[in-house]
Design a protein around this motif. Structure first.
Motif, PDB file in Angstrom:
ATOM      1  N   ASN A  99      -6.288  54.657  20.009  1.00  0.00           N
ATOM      2  CA  ASN A  99      -7.702  54.483  19.652  1.00  0.00           C
ATOM      3  C   ASN A  99      -7.819  53.370  18.618  1.00  0.00           C
ATOM      4  O   ASN A  99      -7.491  53.546  17.445  1.00  0.00           O
ATOM      5  N   GLU A 100      -8.266  52.214  19.046  1.00  0.00           N
ATOM      6  CA  GLU A 100      -8.442  51.067  18.161  1.00  0.00           C
ATOM      7  C   GLU A 100      -9.921  50.727  17.956  1.00  0.00           C
ATOM      8  O   GLU A 100     -10.271  49.613  17.548  1.00  0.00           O
ATOM      9  N   VAL A 101     -10.777  51.684  18.238  1.00  0.00           N
ATOM     10  CA  VAL A 101     -12.216  51.478  18.069  1.00  0.00           C
ATOM     11  C   VAL A 101     -12.574  51.592  16.586  1.00  0.00           C
ATOM     12  O   VAL A 101     -12.120  52.515  15.896  1.00  0.00           O
ATOM     13  N   ARG A 102     -13.379  50.662  16.089  1.00  0.00           N
ATOM     14  CA  ARG A 102     -13.772  50.624  14.692  1.00  0.00           C
ATOM     15  C   ARG A 102     -15.300  50.583  14.571  1.00  0.00           C
ATOM     16  O   ARG A 102     -16.002  50.241  15.529  1.00  0.00           O
ATOM     17  N   GLN A 103     -15.767  50.909  13.382  1.00  0.00           N
ATOM     18  CA  GLN A 103     -17.215  50.849  13.132  1.00  0.00           C
ATOM     19  C   GLN A 103     -17.649  49.396  12.981  1.00  0.00           C
ATOM     20  O   GLN A 103     -17.013  48.602  12.290  1.00  0.00           O
ATOM     21  N   THR A 104     -18.754  49.031  13.625  1.00  0.00           N
ATOM     22  CA  THR A 104     -19.230  47.653  13.582  1.00  0.00           C
ATOM     23  C   THR A 104     -19.822  47.317  12.222  1.00  0.00           C
ATOM     24  O   THR A 104     -20.349  48.188  11.519  1.00  0.00           O
ATOM     25  N   THR A 105     -19.744  46.067  11.839  1.00  0.00           N
ATOM     26  CA  THR A 105     -20.339  45.584  10.582  1.00  0.00           C
ATOM     27  C   THR A 105     -21.569  44.726  10.832  1.00  0.00           C
ATOM     28  O   THR A 105     -22.124  44.145   9.901  1.00  0.00           O
ATOM     29  N   ASP A 106     -22.016  44.672  12.070  1.00  0.00           N
ATOM     30  CA  ASP A 106     -23.194  43.870  12.418  1.00  0.00           C
ATOM     31  C   ASP A 106     -24.461  44.618  11.947  1.00  0.00           C
ATOM     32  O   ASP A 106     -24.687  45.776  12.312  1.00  0.00           O
ATOM     33  N   VAL A 107     -25.277  43.938  11.118  1.00  0.00           N
ATOM     34  CA  VAL A 107     -26.472  44.573  10.556  1.00  0.00           C
ATOM     35  C   VAL A 107     -27.462  44.941  11.651  1.00  0.00           C
ATOM     36  O   VAL A 107     -28.077  46.011  11.633  1.00  0.00           O
ATOM     37  N   VAL A 108     -27.614  44.072  12.639  1.00  0.00           N
ATOM     38  CA  VAL A 108     -28.576  44.341  13.717  1.00  0.00           C
ATOM     39  C   VAL A 108     -28.176  45.578  14.496  1.00  0.00           C
ATOM     40  O   VAL A 108     -29.006  46.452  14.793  1.00  0.00           O
ATOM     41  N   GLU A 109     -26.902  45.691  14.822  1.00  0.00           N
ATOM     42  CA  GLU A 109     -26.443  46.866  15.552  1.00  0.00           C
ATOM     43  C   GLU A 109     -26.559  48.134  14.710  1.00  0.00           C
ATOM     44  O   GLU A 109     -26.772  49.216  15.260  1.00  0.00           O
TER      45      GLU A 109
END
Length: 446
Positions: A99-109
């Motif tokens: 599992n290499e899924v991470r939390q996004t840092t994109d403000v819009v998302e």
């Protein structure tokens, strides 16, 4: 030998600990001997289909090799990424999960879910608005009905002993209809469970306010009790906490007196309710007292008879209760005789009657030759060793003052004209502020 035993134990426990670590959030099924590309593709398709049905996994990619699933990409929430391992582990024939899924840092998302939640709630509000309007309409109708009933005068004024209690009845009716309207509205909204929460919060707030305004609440309760008990009437002469005056009115906060000097005295009702109240007007018969000082060599029996006869012959003195006289005290220079007589105070002024009794008793004592001495003072001279002063004649002893011989021995008018003027002032003020008075002549006396 000990080293060989410890090494053997370590070799035995090592694989077990490694296996325990690998089984955390990993599939626990047996691994097949044969490797199949078709099976890997089927696993990947199955996982992609599952993620497509779930929100938040749009940017997650799936790769399967020899039963090992590798997840890459981003999610808007770290909790969603952590859920993937447990979800994929339930798919058949999965050997391991990376599992290499991470939390996004994109403000819009990050903001998109919040905006979506806001839009969902807004749509729910718009859908719920007609029902809320129906509930609000029901609440307003019930409360309006309660206010109309409370505004009626006939039932409440007839049931209550005074206007203040009638207003309390009206307030209770309004409050009852407000609670009833709230219950109906919440029932329409299918939110009756909120009623207990609202009432509990109202009780806590009411308790806090009660402690904060304890004196005001005490004064309010005292006003209710005084308006029911009616310990005095308008124009009654009363004494409360040392203040003497005529009662003007009783309000929801204080009792207003008019002193004989024309001053307004405002006493909080809580103080009035707990204090000793002397009502001089409740009984028409009232006693006045006259103190007379006569010399020690006076025939006291004769002096008492003369004072009693003088007071008894006054036209405003009642025959019953009869006047009386007695020796009250032995003073420094005189014997004090106390004469007591009764008057009908609704026809006779108490201060004027007492003053006229003083005047006529003094005239009678003077006419009979009974001495009424004043205070005697003794001056102590200087010590014997003090220088001799020039001799001077001793001052003549001061003679007690005597009343004039030509006094009018007829009793003067001692009517209640002065008090009538005070009563007129009180009546005028009561007419100006009749709505703020809790006293009622029809209420039962205490």
């Amino acid at each position: 030998m000990l080293r060989i035993i410890l090494l053997a134990v370590a070799l035995c426990l090592g694989p077990i600990a490694g296996a325990a670590q690998q089984t955390v959030d990993q599939p626990s099924s047996t691994i097949a001997v044969e490797d199949s590309a078709e099976r890997d593709a089927a696993i990947a398709v199955r996982i992609r289909n599952i993620l497509a049905e779930l929100e938040g996994y749009e940017d997650v990619t799936v790769a399967v090799t020899s039963g090992i699933v590798t997840l890459r990409g981003t999610t808007v929430d770290q909790a969603l990424a952590e859920r993937l391992t447990g979800l994929v582990a339930r798919v058949e024939n999965v050997v391991a999960i990376e599992n290499e899924v991470r939390q996004t840092t994109d403000v819009v998302e990050q903001l998109d879910p919040a905006v979506e939640r806001f839009l969902d709630r807004f749509r729910q509000f718009v859908t719920y608005l007609p029902l809320a309007l129906v509930a609000l309409t029901a609440f307003v109708l019930v409360v309006s009905l309660g206010f109309v009933i409370a505004r009626m005068k006939r039932p409440w004024d007839r049931l209550a002993p005074n206007p203040f209690i009638a207003d309390l009845y009206r307030q209770v009716v309004r409050l009852a209809f407000v609670i009833a309207g709230l219950v109906v509205a919440l029932d329409i909204l299918n939110a009756s469970a909120l009623l207990s929460t609202i009432l509990g919060a109202a009780g806590i707030v009411g308790l806090a306010i009660g402690f904060a305004v304890r004196d005001t609440v005490e004064n309010f309760i005292a006003s209710i009790m005084l308006s029911i008990r009616q310990p005095f009437r308008p124009n009654d002469t009363v004494e409360i906490e040392g203040d003497i005056g005529k009662v003007i009115r009783l309000t929801s906060r204080a009792t207003i007196l008019l002193s004989f000097d024309g001053n307004h005295i405002r006493i909080p009702n809580a103080t009035v309710f707990k204090s000793r109240i002397v009502n001089y007007s409740r009984n028409d018969e009232r006693r006045f007292v006259v103190d007379l000082g006569v010399a020690y060599d006076t025939d006291l029996v004769e002096a008492q008879a003369l004072a009693l006869e003088t007071v008894r012959n006054l036209p405003f003195v009642l025959k019953a209760p009869a006047p009386s006289v007695w020796i009250e005290a032995l003073g420094d220079s005189a014997v004090t005789l106390r004469v007591a007589a009764w008057i009908a105070q609704r026809e006779t002024s108490h201060p004027a009657a007492r003053g006229e009794a003083y005047r006529l008793c003094l005239a009678a004592m003077n006419a009979a030759g009974i001495e009424m001495p004043g205070p005697t003072y003794t001056i102590i001279g200087a010590p014997a060793s003090a220088p001799q002063q020039a001799a001077s004649p001793a001052p003549a002893p001061r003679q007690p003052a005597k009343a004039p011989q030509n006094q009018d021995l007829e009793a003067q008018d001692v009517g209640v004209q002065a008090e009538d003027e005070l009563d007129e002032m009180i009546s005028q003020e009561r007419q100006e502020q009749a709505d703020h008075d809790l006293l009622s002549s029809a209420a039962p006396e205490e």
